[in-house]
Every structure is written in structure tokens, then in C-alpha cells.
Motif scaffolding. Sequence first.
Motif, PDB file in Angstrom:
ATOM      1  N   HIS A 152       0.809  -1.217   0.000  1.00 51.21           N
ATOM      2  CA  HIS A 152       0.000   0.000   0.000  1.00 51.21           C
ATOM      3  C   HIS A 152       0.841   1.265   0.000  1.00 51.21           C
ATOM      4  O   HIS A 152       0.322   2.347  -0.259  1.00 51.21           O
ATOM      5  CB  HIS A 152      -0.913   0.031   1.233  1.00 51.21           C
ATOM      6  N   THR A 153       2.127   1.144   0.321  1.00 51.07           N
ATOM      7  CA  THR A 153       2.905   2.358   0.587  1.00 51.07           C
ATOM      8  C   THR A 153       4.179   2.509  -0.216  1.00 51.07           C
ATOM      9  O   THR A 153       4.785   3.563  -0.199  1.00 51.07           O
ATOM     10  CB  THR A 153       3.296   2.405   2.080  1.00 51.07           C
ATOM     11  N   CYS A 203       1.555   4.845   7.056  1.00 52.76           N
ATOM     12  CA  CYS A 203       0.948   6.033   6.450  1.00 52.76           C
ATOM     13  C   CYS A 203       1.809   7.270   6.670  1.00 52.76           C
ATOM     14  O   CYS A 203       1.737   8.228   5.886  1.00 52.76           O
ATOM     15  CB  CYS A 203      -0.458   6.248   7.004  1.00 52.76           C
ATOM     16  N   ILE A 206       3.937   8.387   3.886  1.00 47.29           N
ATOM     17  CA  ILE A 206       3.296   9.193   2.850  1.00 47.29           C
ATOM     18  C   ILE A 206       3.012  10.609   3.360  1.00 47.29           C
ATOM     19  O   ILE A 206       3.283  11.598   2.682  1.00 47.29           O
ATOM     20  CB  ILE A 206       1.978   8.523   2.408  1.00 47.29           C
ATOM     21  N   ARG A 213      -5.306  14.430   5.142  1.00 45.31           N
ATOM     22  CA  ARG A 213      -4.809  13.503   4.114  1.00 45.31           C
ATOM     23  C   ARG A 213      -4.229  12.238   4.738  1.00 45.31           C
ATOM     24  O   ARG A 213      -4.369  11.146   4.188  1.00 45.31           O
ATOM     25  CB  ARG A 213      -3.763  14.205   3.242  1.00 45.31           C
ATOM     26  N   HIS A 217      -5.516   8.323   3.975  1.00 47.20           N
ATOM     27  CA  HIS A 217      -4.692   7.156   3.644  1.00 47.20           C
ATOM     28  C   HIS A 217      -4.952   6.018   4.626  1.00 47.20           C
ATOM     29  O   HIS A 217      -5.077   4.847   4.227  1.00 47.20           O
ATOM     30  CB  HIS A 217      -3.207   7.533   3.668  1.00 47.20           C
TER      31      HIS A 217
END
Length: 242
Positions: A152-153, A203, A206, A213, A217
Motif C-alpha cells: 500500500h505504501t 501512512c 506518505i 490527508r 490514507h
Amino acid sequence: METQSIIYGDERIGFTVRFLPRPQRCVAIHVMPDGAVCVDAPEHSELTQVIAAVRQRARWIWSQLEAQRKRHLHVLPREYVSGETHLYLGRRHILKVHLDEQVPSRVRMWRGRLDVTTRSREPVAVRRLLEDWYRIRAQEVFAQVLASFAKHTAESKSAPPWRLLAMRTQWGSCSPKGELLLNPYLVKAPRACIEYVVAHELCHLIEHNHSPRFYQHLSAMLPDWQARKDELDGMAEWLLNR
């Protein structure tokens, strides 16, 4: 870091303020498992504005601290003797201490028990064996969870660098260089709670803040993250009671 305090009712609530560079956009208040209150604010914020924001949330902060105090009343200090219960992945296991000077010391999980074989019944010796066992289990479990979420990252689809670090106030953190730190005692929590902490820290690779934001995520990765966080917060005293 700034150290400040406010008065709420008859209680003085102390807190630390950390001024963070962009993209930190708003004041974020965190009540840690040990009762510490930490506040993140944009780096150019006026301290008076930050204190005002904390005062606006004073009732919420006090309620979190009061809930922690009540939970703490029911947590007994560890003695590391047979009959105690110790958590692993959210389940309680009875501790059984065996004294044997002829075999190497070890810990194993067996039929719902944590069996500790040791050459000394001294609590410090039993505790050290259990802590080493927890760290080994944490390495294995966290590596599995990180691998399952890494897609996912990162473009490389591989887990970022990480290591274990026993912390008194945090379950995990993410350095500016992208290294994750995870508390080995988190392995006592249910796997769903471990997944929440790992997802939270991933997260931060990111969005290195707690902006809207960031939570977008996190919600995309774990839609039920709030329920998992609430469960973890509710058992923090037991998990950190070593």
C-alpha cells in the motif's frame, strides 16, 4: 519542545508542544498510554493559539486521563511467579515457572501456558527470559504484518526498514528518514491492534503528520482503524505493565 500546562477544574494538566514543519496543518492532541499529553502544531503557530486549542479540548483530555487512572487501579504489578497470566496476541496465558539447573533456560508456549524453564526463580531472571521471548515473537509477527501492508505504501512492494524499540509512551514511530520503530510489547495485543499500529506508521511514510490527508490514507488502508485504536487504548495499561 515547549512544556506548558492548563487548569481544568481542580486539576493542572501538563503537556508538551512539538512544532512540526509543513505539511502539519492543524493542532493535534495525543494522550499517551502512560498519561503524557503531547501536542503537535504547525511550526509557525503562535504558542498562545496552541494553548487556546488545548483549552478547547480540555474536557476531552481530562476524560481520557481519568479513564486511564481508573484502568490503572485494576492493574497489579508483575511478580513473575507461577499462576500469573501474561498476554500474547490478545490472549491470556498462565505462567508456569520450572526450576531446573541441568538444562538451558527457555520459554515455550504449551497448551495455553507460558512455560519458563530457568535456573533461578528470581523475578528478574524470569522477566528477562520472557522479555527476550516477546522480542523474538515480535520480530516474527511484525515482519508478517509489515509484509502484508507494504504494497500500500511503496513502489518496491517491500517493507521499509524497521526495528524494535521498547517505549513507555508510544507503540510505534516513523523517523524522517523512513525507518519504523515498533514497541515489542505490542505483540501482547490482538493482531488487529498490531495491524492498526503498523498501518498508522506506514501512512507516515506518505504523510509525516496527522493531517486530513493522513487519515484518508489510513482509512483507505484500514477502514475500521478507529475501532482497532479504541481497543488498543482500552488495554494499554495491561500491555505496558511489564
